[in-house]
Design a protein around this motif. Sequence first.
Motif, PDB file in Angstrom:
ATOM      1  N   ASP A  16       0.834  -1.200   0.000  1.00 34.12           N
ATOM      2  CA  ASP A  16       0.000   0.000   0.000  1.00 34.12           C
ATOM      3  C   ASP A  16       0.870   1.252   0.000  1.00 34.12           C
ATOM      4  OD1 ASP A  16       0.844   0.481   2.654  1.00 34.12           O
ATOM      5  OD2 ASP A  16      -0.981  -0.350   3.540  1.00 34.12           O
ATOM      6  N   ASP A  17       0.247   2.395   0.062  1.00 30.64           N
ATOM      7  CA  ASP A  17       1.001   3.644  -0.034  1.00 30.64           C
ATOM      8  C   ASP A  17       1.929   3.878   1.145  1.00 30.64           C
ATOM      9  OD1 ASP A  17      -0.121   4.199  -2.457  1.00 30.64           O
ATOM     10  OD2 ASP A  17      -1.613   5.622  -1.694  1.00 30.64           O
ATOM     11  N   ARG A  18       1.710   3.153   2.243  1.00 30.98           N
ATOM     12  CA  ARG A  18       2.606   3.259   3.405  1.00 30.98           C
ATOM     13  C   ARG A  18       3.738   2.232   3.333  1.00 30.98           C
ATOM     14  NH1 ARG A  18      -1.269   2.114   8.162  1.00 30.98           N
ATOM     15  NH2 ARG A  18      -1.853   0.502   6.653  1.00 30.98           N
ATOM     16  N   PRO A 131       7.695  10.063   3.060  1.00 30.87           N
ATOM     17  CA  PRO A 131       8.315   9.308   4.162  1.00 30.87           C
ATOM     18  C   PRO A 131       8.643   7.862   3.807  1.00 30.87           C
ATOM     19  CG  PRO A 131       6.428  10.565   4.957  1.00 30.87           C
ATOM     20  CD  PRO A 131       6.390  10.630   3.452  1.00 30.87           C
ATOM     21  N   GLY A 132       7.743   7.197   3.053  1.00 27.61           N
ATOM     22  CA  GLY A 132       7.990   5.806   2.698  1.00 27.61           C
ATOM     23  C   GLY A 132       9.179   5.652   1.771  1.00 27.61           C
ATOM     24  N   VAL A 133       9.276   6.526   0.778  1.00 34.19           N
ATOM     25  CA  VAL A 133      10.414   6.483  -0.138  1.00 34.19           C
ATOM     26  C   VAL A 133      11.691   6.851   0.601  1.00 34.19           C
ATOM     27  CG1 VAL A 133      11.402   7.439  -2.257  1.00 34.19           C
ATOM     28  CG2 VAL A 133       8.933   7.045  -2.102  1.00 34.19           C
ATOM     29  N   MET A 243      -2.691  -1.396 -12.201  1.00 32.46           N
ATOM     30  CA  MET A 243      -3.470  -0.940 -11.053  1.00 32.46           C
ATOM     31  C   MET A 243      -4.298   0.281 -11.446  1.00 32.46           C
ATOM     32  SD  MET A 243      -2.071  -3.280  -9.325  1.00 32.46           S
ATOM     33  CE  MET A 243      -2.897  -3.051  -7.743  1.00 32.46           C
ATOM     34  N   GLU A 244      -5.410   0.469 -10.771  1.00 34.25           N
ATOM     35  CA  GLU A 244      -6.249   1.639 -11.041  1.00 34.25           C
ATOM     36  C   GLU A 244      -5.501   2.935 -10.752  1.00 34.25           C
ATOM     37  OE1 GLU A 244      -8.904   4.140 -12.278  1.00 34.25           O
ATOM     38  OE2 GLU A 244      -9.174   1.965 -12.524  1.00 34.25           O
ATOM     39  N   ASN A 245      -4.533   2.895  -9.832  1.00 36.66           N
ATOM     40  CA  ASN A 245      -3.748   4.085  -9.493  1.00 36.66           C
ATOM     41  C   ASN A 245      -2.621   4.359 -10.496  1.00 36.66           C
ATOM     42  OD1 ASN A 245      -3.128   1.620  -7.626  1.00 36.66           O
ATOM     43  ND2 ASN A 245      -1.143   2.616  -7.868  1.00 36.66           N
ATOM     44  N   THR A 260      -7.130  -0.292  -6.929  1.00 34.35           N
ATOM     45  CA  THR A 260      -5.866   0.307  -6.519  1.00 34.35           C
ATOM     46  C   THR A 260      -5.045  -0.601  -5.608  1.00 34.35           C
ATOM     47  OG1 THR A 260      -6.676   1.358  -4.495  1.00 34.35           O
ATOM     48  CG2 THR A 260      -7.003   2.553  -6.565  1.00 34.35           C
ATOM     49  N   ASN A 261      -3.779  -0.211  -5.444  1.00 32.30           N
ATOM     50  CA  ASN A 261      -2.895  -0.947  -4.537  1.00 32.30           C
ATOM     51  C   ASN A 261      -3.410  -0.909  -3.103  1.00 32.30           C
ATOM     52  OD1 ASN A 261      -2.167   1.902  -4.589  1.00 32.30           O
ATOM     53  ND2 ASN A 261      -0.382   1.387  -3.347  1.00 32.30           N
ATOM     54  N   ASN A 262      -4.048   0.176  -2.690  1.00 29.43           N
ATOM     55  CA  ASN A 262      -4.577   0.277  -1.325  1.00 29.43           C
ATOM     56  C   ASN A 262      -5.814  -0.588  -1.116  1.00 29.43           C
ATOM     57  OD1 ASN A 262      -2.627   2.159  -0.377  1.00 29.43           O
ATOM     58  ND2 ASN A 262      -3.729   3.822  -1.380  1.00 29.43           N
ATOM     59  N   GLU A 263      -6.420  -1.040  -2.212  1.00 26.54           N
ATOM     60  CA  GLU A 263      -7.612  -1.881  -2.143  1.00 26.54           C
ATOM     61  C   GLU A 263      -7.302  -3.346  -2.461  1.00 26.54           C
ATOM     62  OE1 GLU A 263     -11.233   0.634  -3.782  1.00 26.54           O
ATOM     63  OE2 GLU A 263      -9.460   0.928  -5.048  1.00 26.54           O
TER      64      GLU A 263
END
Length: 275
Positions: A16-18, A131-133, A243-245, A260-263
């Motif tokens: 996910d985005d985190r 922050p994640g990157v 992905m949708e994103n 999406t990746n978060n889903e």
Amino acid sequence: MTIKLIATDLDGTFVDDRKHLINENVQAFAECAKRGIHIVPATGRTIVGIPDEIINLPGVRYAITSNGASVVDLTSGEAVSSCKMNTETVIRIMELAKDSEDDIMYDAYVDGMGYTKQEFWDNLLHYIPDPGVLELVRKTRTPVPDNIEYIRAAGADAEKINMFFVEEEARKRMRTALADVPGISVTSSLPNNLEINAAGADKGGALLRIAEYLGIMPEETMAFGDGENDISMLRMAGFGVAMENAEEHVKMAADHVTVTNNEAGVAAALRKFVL
């Protein structure tokens, strides 16, 4: 469809985005592994940037790293195949960034580790606000006083060069400058970066090489991605899933667009087409 190998991008796709694993994706891969399907992380990261929790997933033995510059057997650490830029090309590209009037952070990946200048390391937040990157970069870079001189002294070939830009127009100018350098491939995986590999070092080519190594036909492969550096893999796989994103030009390269990746878009597509 009969799928024997699944290659998946990590950032923006499997995590996910985190940068966290999603349980639905993990469970879906576990079910695929029970069916004997090979699971292959395919990432712009070096091998040291792949979390142990991904390496230890069921079905994972091989990984495509540095955008396809290396295909690694994770049990031995040995490269199944590699495609690197020679020292002269590496230095030429890094000097383009060094001599530019734009503010550019640049580093080179050698033997699975990124080498960056100490001054970049001391000012990472200036170049990498996410922050994640930022956490990933800190894990996968070694600072040296001058990374160009480090490469020159070592006579080292490189899997990849990464550049981070403060301004979008600077990134466009560098793309134009890199068009004059022969034998390279330029892609991007983030809004503020460029990734430079040797021509032929792309995820799609690496996917075909690991499939051939395992005796798997191209049409028996499936790939997931969201970035520009995933397009070759989505096109060359038997079935490509964006992905949708993802940006529109990435989606156009795919056979299917999932959520999406978060889903947990990876799991959604696997349950629709494989499981």
